[in-house]
Design a protein around this motif. Structure first.
Motif, PDB file in Angstrom:
ATOM      1  N   ALA A 180       0.876  -1.182   0.000  1.00  0.00           N
ATOM      2  CA  ALA A 180       0.000   0.000   0.000  1.00  0.00           C
ATOM      3  C   ALA A 180       0.902   1.217   0.000  1.00  0.00           C
ATOM      4  O   ALA A 180       2.062   1.146   0.424  1.00  0.00           O
ATOM      5  N   THR A 181       0.387   2.331  -0.484  1.00  0.00           N
ATOM      6  CA  THR A 181       1.150   3.583  -0.435  1.00  0.00           C
ATOM      7  C   THR A 181       0.450   4.559   0.506  1.00  0.00           C
ATOM      8  O   THR A 181      -0.695   4.348   0.907  1.00  0.00           O
ATOM      9  N   GLU A 182       1.145   5.635   0.830  1.00  0.00           N
ATOM     10  CA  GLU A 182       0.562   6.647   1.708  1.00  0.00           C
ATOM     11  C   GLU A 182      -0.674   7.287   1.075  1.00  0.00           C
ATOM     12  O   GLU A 182      -1.568   7.736   1.773  1.00  0.00           O
ATOM     13  N   PHE A 183      -0.751   7.274  -0.259  1.00  0.00           N
ATOM     14  CA  PHE A 183      -1.937   7.818  -0.936  1.00  0.00           C
ATOM     15  C   PHE A 183      -3.151   6.909  -0.723  1.00  0.00           C
ATOM     16  O   PHE A 183      -4.281   7.370  -0.667  1.00  0.00           O
ATOM     17  N   ASP A 184      -2.909   5.600  -0.612  1.00  0.00           N
ATOM     18  CA  ASP A 184      -4.003   4.663  -0.312  1.00  0.00           C
ATOM     19  C   ASP A 184      -4.514   4.880   1.106  1.00  0.00           C
ATOM     20  O   ASP A 184      -5.717   4.862   1.356  1.00  0.00           O
ATOM     21  N   ARG A 185      -3.588   5.082   2.032  1.00  0.00           N
ATOM     22  CA  ARG A 185      -3.963   5.197   3.444  1.00  0.00           C
ATOM     23  C   ARG A 185      -4.595   6.535   3.771  1.00  0.00           C
ATOM     24  O   ARG A 185      -5.505   6.615   4.581  1.00  0.00           O
TER      25      ARG A 185
END
Length: 429
Positions: A180-185
């Protein structure tokens, strides 16, 4: 000659908070079948982890040696000791506040690592998470000095610094795995520190593995990583421990289930709004939101405001057999994620024969043909899909049967086969 991998993770079954640990177990089992030997390092092992496919190294048992290179130099521009932020959505605000208050009240302050010191990690996603990430990197450098291996493999941003440190002391190639990336979170409200750690890991890596093409595009476009070194390896699901259950339902109505963290990324509000629409046309149904997260209280308030509470249930966090029992009682499973790098829970639902609806904005949509797909924001389309599966038994039976057949072909051995070839490539470069 057998490849030996030094793998860094943050969790491993049976003690997990999300899909990351499940994926790590599936991959290590698949790699073992490919003849790849895995040394799996985690911050805090409990001793009851499945070691049939990987040797578990408990970082809390390792004496950190400070002659292992200037790992401290790596952190010189990062103030990690006093981070007060809910960095990962495995902890709801109430738990996070309790964790912080507990540390303040007890005056809990671990000493910095000195020469030949051990540091006992919590291994959780708590108030001092960034401190643990930094210490984990220091211990990782020690482990890399002590062990023999061919490739380093680091899972998710929490372990990227550890992977970089291990590469510095060993000179071995680094593979990082983006689950996952920080944009997903966090959507567009990214935590800059986490973003920087992610990008540093990606830049330092010899190969970046993403769990979907959706995530691959984010890595290339939002982190500026060379597309030539970013490879997609889709996740799978392990059904060896899965038992078909015959569970007494307890209610006469149909059951529609949302199972996941109740947080922005998972789209719980769209599930609630769709439920409200479905109930107006098909009242003989109950909706279940299984999970916990920072949007739980808001979700409860919204359900109350819509006056659908008698048809809506919140179970709290479920794991293990309780997840299987929930699927066994479900007539429809919904995953309306806003941004889902992959998404293993739809595969688990389909393995139970449950007709499944997923958002087009999920990585798993790339590999599933027999799940209904809607845009996460299209509440009308989501309500129509739920209504169709409830109203028309033939459609529901076909979705369940075809979904079960399809999901049984998605095996971790296939993902591990691709991983083995990636290891061979980076070893030769």
């Amino acid at each position: 000659m057998k490849t030996r991998v030094l793998m860094f993770g943050w969790e491993f079954p049976p003690h997990i908070a999300g899909g990351l640990g499940t994926a790590c177990l599936g991959l290590t089992k698949g790699l073992a079948k490919q003849g790849v030997e895995v040394l799996f390092v985690m911050p805090k092992a409990s001793g009851d982890e499945d070691q049939s496919a990987a040797k578990i190294i408990n970082a809390s048992d390792v004496e950190a040696l400070f002659d292992v290179v200037d790992v401290e130099e790596y952190w010189k521009n990062i103030n990690f000791m006093e981070i007060g932020s809910n960095l990962i959505p495995y902890m709801d605000p109430e738990h996070f506040e309790k964790e912080v208050n507990e540390r303040v009240k007890t005056g809990q302050r671990e000493e910095r690592i000195g020469f030949k010191n051990k540091y006992t990690f919590s291994g959780k996603y708590g108030a001092n998470l960034m401190e643990e990430v930094a210490r984990y990197a220091i211990v990782a450098a020690t482990i890399a000095r002590q062990q023999k291996f061919d490739v380093i493999h680091a899972h998710d941003w929490l372990t990227y610094a550890a992977g970089i440190a291990a590469k510095k002391v060993s000179g071995k190639p680094l593979v990082i795995h983006v689950h996952a990336t920080e944009f997903d979170r966090s959507g567009e409200n990214v935590n800059q520190l986490v973003y920087d750690l992610e990008r540093q890991g990606m830049l330092a890596a010899d190969r970046v593995i993403t769990v979907s093409n959706l995530t691959r595009n984010i890595v290339i476009n939002r982190y500026g990583i060379d597309s030539a070194k970013v490879v997609t390896v889709h996740n799978a699901v392990d059904f060896q421990s899965y038992k078909d259950m015959d569970v007494e339902k307890g209610v006469k109505e149909k059951v529609v289930t949302f199972l996941g963290r109740i947080t922005y990324q998972k789209g719980p509000e769209y599930f609630i709004e769709a439920a409200n629409k479905v109930l107006k046309a098909y009242p003989n149904v109950r909706f279940v939101m299984a999970g916990s997260g920072d949007l739980m209280n808001r979700s409860i308030r919204r359900v109350a405001k819509l006056r659908i509470a008698t048809h809506f249930h919140f179970t709290g966090f479920l794991k293990g057999q309780d997840v299987q029992k929930m699927f066994a009682q479900s007539d429809v499973y919904v995953m309306p994620s806003v941004s889902e790098p992959f998404g293993i829970s739809p595969l688990e639902a389909m393995r139970s024969g449950v007709p499944t609806i997923i958002s087009k904005q999920s990585g798993v949509a790339e590999v599933l043909k027999h799940a209904l797909k809607v845009d996460f924001w299209d509440v009308d389309a989501l309500a129509d899909a739920i209504y169709g599966l409830l109203k028309y038994p033939a459609l529901s039976r076909m979705a369940g049967r075809c979904g079960l057949e399809e999901v049984n072909t998605l095996k971790w051995e296939n993902a591990a086969y691709l991983l083995k070839h990636i290891y061979e490539e980076v070893k030769q470069n």
